[in-house]
Design an enzyme around this catalytic site. Structure first.
Site, mmCIF file in Angstrom:
data_model
loop_
_atom_site.group_PDB
_atom_site.id
_atom_site.type_symbol
_atom_site.label_atom_id
_atom_site.label_comp_id
_atom_site.label_asym_id
_atom_site.label_seq_id
_atom_site.Cartn_x
_atom_site.Cartn_y
_atom_site.Cartn_z
ATOM 1 N N HIS A 34 -3.873 7.174 3.434
ATOM 2 C CA HIS A 34 -4.294 5.956 2.739
ATOM 3 C C HIS A 34 -5.209 4.765 3.019
ATOM 4 C CE1 HIS A 34 -4.318 2.024 0.952
ATOM 5 N NE2 HIS A 34 -3.685 1.028 2.465
ATOM 6 N N ASN A 84 -10.082 -0.615 -0.153
ATOM 7 C CA ASN A 84 -8.861 -0.083 -0.612
ATOM 8 C C ASN A 84 -8.098 -0.631 -1.393
ATOM 9 O OD1 ASN A 84 -5.890 -0.004 0.638
ATOM 10 N ND2 ASN A 84 -6.230 -2.165 2.529
ATOM 11 N N CYS A 119 0.553 -1.274 -0.313
ATOM 12 C CA CYS A 119 -0.464 -0.317 0.091
ATOM 13 C C CYS A 119 0.581 1.550 0.129
ATOM 14 C CB CYS A 119 -0.879 -0.062 1.166
ATOM 15 S SG CYS A 119 -2.488 -1.561 1.376
#
Length: 329
Positions: A256, A286, A116
């Site tokens: 994020h 996500n 990520c």
């Protein structure tokens, strides 16, 4: 501010699949409920590709949008960095496939793996290479098809992830606008908290390993949550301190988009009001390395980021990795 940027964002772009997977859809697939998902994650829906869609298609579409937005021709790009853990194949680098698809025939191209954190890691590498090696027009992409490695019987993880791609075009800084500072970090001792054990040298692709679901995402959710809040808080604190910027000077914070509860915890630590925190996890889930560039593009095109704004970026991912950045747009 004691740091002067030498690279700035000239244009942004994104691409997400048309297909929407809602919480109601997941209720029919696995033992979960909309209220359970919303309470723990803040996710209502996510975009997922049709089976067999190559990541390079999503990433190339985002790249073309960014090039158009920047008014830069593909032939002018001299470096392409793709942050991703779900490339088209083990090798060659998916960035090379993207290079061919968009016609960036003069570009050096490679992939970067930081889960990520992949986009912000790639952004730091890109700016460093612009400063040290003279690259002038750089394409940085964060793109993932995480649904290609989701275990749809694991109710703790299958509700979290979506697919998408975001991209930025970088060029030399003008008017003191640009990427002011970046901070990166890693802690490999926690690698076992979030990982995909299959298809590498330890567990090569065999019928037995496939049957054991070794090609899917494994996550210790509570531990990851705790580490994510701590790491993102520390990373944001570090980048602001080293850049000489106070939290209240930020016009927007783009964290994020992993989990709304993590986002809220980090924003609370810096006393950033909700209207200054960009959130789209409710619509996309996500998307890993794609989440921040997707959010940047959305924020720019909807007027949430204006010229001259100071924007903070912060992320956390498997590795464990984390990263932060401050940019003047």
């Amino acid at each position: 501010m004691h740091k002067s940027p030498h690279a700035m964002i000239l244009g942004t772009g994104r691409s997400v699949p048309d297909r929407v997977l809602t919480n109601a859809d997941l209720e029919r697939m696995v033992d979960t409920t909309d209220s359970w998902i919303m309470e723990r994650t803040g996710i209502r829906e996510r975009r997922i590709v049709e089976p067999g869609t190559p990541l390079s298609d999503l990433a190339a579409a985002a790249a073309r949008n960014a090039l158009e937005n920047a008014a830069v021709a593909a032939e002018e790009i001299d470096l392409i960095i793709l942050g991703s853990v779900t490339g088209d194949m083990k090798f060659p680098a998916t960035a090379c496939i993207i290079q061919d698809k968009i016609g960036a025939k003069n570009a050096v191209a490679f992939d970067l793996s930081a889960a990520c954190s992949g986009f912000l890691y790639s952004l730091q590498v890109a700016t460093a290479m612009m400063g040290s090696a003279g690259y002038k027009r750089v394409l940085v992409i964060g793109a993932e098809i995480l649904t290609s490695m989701v275990n749809w019987q694991d109710r703790d993880t299958c509700v979290l992830f979506g697919d998408g791609a975001g991209a930025v075009v970088l060029g030399p800084s003008i008017d003191n606008r640009g990427i002011i500072h970046c901070c990166l970090g890693s802690d490999g001792s926690c690698a076992n908290l979030l990982y995909n054990p299959g298809c590498g040298s330890i567990n090569p692709p065999t019928p037995e390993n496939a049957a054991a679901n070794l090609h899917t995402i494994n996550m210790a959710g509570r531990e990851v949550f705790r580490h994510a809040v701590t790491a993102m808080t520390n990373a944001m604190q570090q980048v602001l301190q080293e850049a000489g910027i106070a939290p209240e000077q930020l016009n927007l914070l783009i964290p994020h988009q992993a989990n709304l509860r993590i986002i809220e915890a980090v924003a609370k630590r810096f006393d950033v009001p909700a209207e200054k925190v960009y959130v789209n996890v409710d619509r996309f889930g996500n998307t890993s390395s794609a989440s921040i560039p997707i959010a940047i593009d959305e924020a720019r095109r909807t007027g949430k980021i204006a010229s001259g704004d100071l924007v903070g970026l912060v992320t956390f991912g498997a590795g464990l990795t984390w990263a932060s950045s401050v940019i003047r747009f």
